[in-house]
Design a protein around this motif. Structure first.
Motif, mmCIF file in Angstrom:
data_model
loop_
_atom_site.group_PDB
_atom_site.id
_atom_site.type_symbol
_atom_site.label_atom_id
_atom_site.label_comp_id
_atom_site.label_asym_id
_atom_site.label_seq_id
_atom_site.Cartn_x
_atom_site.Cartn_y
_atom_site.Cartn_z
ATOM 1 N N GLN A 139 0.842 -1.207 0.000
ATOM 2 C CA GLN A 139 0.000 0.000 0.000
ATOM 3 C C GLN A 139 0.878 1.259 0.000
ATOM 4 N N LYS A 140 1.973 1.234 0.738
ATOM 5 C CA LYS A 140 2.894 2.379 0.748
ATOM 6 C C LYS A 140 3.545 2.590 -0.615
ATOM 7 N N GLN A 141 3.567 1.542 -1.446
ATOM 8 C CA GLN A 141 4.148 1.641 -2.791
ATOM 9 C C GLN A 141 3.060 1.885 -3.842
ATOM 10 N N ASN A 142 1.892 2.343 -3.383
ATOM 11 C CA ASN A 142 0.765 2.739 -4.242
ATOM 12 C C ASN A 142 0.033 1.579 -4.896
ATOM 13 N N TYR A 143 0.077 0.415 -4.298
ATOM 14 C CA TYR A 143 -0.773 -0.698 -4.740
ATOM 15 C C TYR A 143 -2.118 -0.545 -4.047
ATOM 16 N N VAL A 144 -3.175 -0.792 -4.793
ATOM 17 C CA VAL A 144 -4.533 -0.592 -4.301
ATOM 18 C C VAL A 144 -5.154 -1.943 -3.981
ATOM 19 N N PHE A 145 -5.825 -2.022 -2.851
ATOM 20 C CA PHE A 145 -6.500 -3.256 -2.446
ATOM 21 C C PHE A 145 -7.655 -3.549 -3.399
ATOM 22 N N VAL A 146 -7.744 -4.807 -3.838
ATOM 23 C CA VAL A 146 -8.831 -5.276 -4.706
ATOM 24 C C VAL A 146 -9.598 -6.320 -3.911
ATOM 25 N N TYR A 179 -4.043 -7.042 -4.704
ATOM 26 C CA TYR A 179 -3.452 -5.725 -4.849
ATOM 27 C C TYR A 179 -3.122 -5.485 -6.314
ATOM 28 N N PHE A 180 -3.239 -4.226 -6.730
ATOM 29 C CA PHE A 180 -3.131 -3.871 -8.142
ATOM 30 C C PHE A 180 -2.503 -2.484 -8.253
ATOM 31 N N LYS A 181 -1.710 -2.288 -9.318
ATOM 32 C CA LYS A 181 -1.111 -0.970 -9.563
ATOM 33 C C LYS A 181 -0.924 -0.785 -11.066
ATOM 34 N N TYR A 182 -1.374 0.356 -11.573
ATOM 35 C CA TYR A 182 -1.103 0.705 -12.968
ATOM 36 C C TYR A 182 0.323 1.232 -13.060
ATOM 37 N N LEU A 183 1.013 0.854 -14.111
ATOM 38 C CA LEU A 183 2.353 1.374 -14.363
ATOM 39 C C LEU A 183 2.208 2.554 -15.303
#
Length: 149
Positions: A129-136, A144-148
């Motif tokens: 979460q601190k690395q900007n991954y969003v809980f799904v 967890y998910f993150k757009y590049l």
């Protein structure tokens, strides 16, 4: 502390030290990495896949890999899956995990538009979460998910 991050062409013998350390914390994912690699189930060698190893001088202290996340119909997608991410306890809270994940994300951008992962632990969840991954909440394969971008 002199940290280097390298792409693995093979699993070094020291991977067993990481697996043992993870096991002591109740984590089995590094042993699964070893087992799947030996069984050639996951060699991190499909297009865009890789395994990164972090060393403090010659000592292996962390790892993290990237696989293709298959779509629901079994086809490859433009989503990469962060796999087998682990940092030895004595190396946490020093920026090593963040640096390893940033290197993984940088290399992933050439082939993937987003990354996903699954973590059970609260410390792992907090880190991502601190690395900007969003809980799904309701996905069967990742949480967890993150757009590049």
């Amino acid at each position: 502390m002199s940290i280097s991050i390298e792409q693995a062409d093979y699993l070094p013998e020291q991977i067993h030290i990481l697996a043992e350390s993870a096991h002591k914390e109740g984590f089995q994912h590094i042993q699964r990495l070893v087992d799947e690699y030996q069984q050639e189930k996951n060699l991190f060698n499909a297009h865009g896949e890789f395994l990164l190893l972090a060393y403090d001088d010659e000592k292996l202290v962390a790892c993290g890999g990237l696989n293709i996340q298959m779509s629901d119909n079994g086809e490859p997608s433009r989503i990469g899956r962060v796999r087998r991410f682990y940092v030895m306890p004595n190396y946490r809270k020093l920026g090593l995990g963040r640096g390893l994940l940033q290197e993984l994300e940088k290399r992933a951008k050439a082939n993937f538009s987003a990354l996903c992962l699954h973590t059970d632990g609260t410390s792992g969840a907090h880190f991502f979460q601190k690395q900007n991954y969003v809980f799904v909440e309701n996905h069967s394969n990742y949480n967890y998910f993150k757009y590049l971008v």
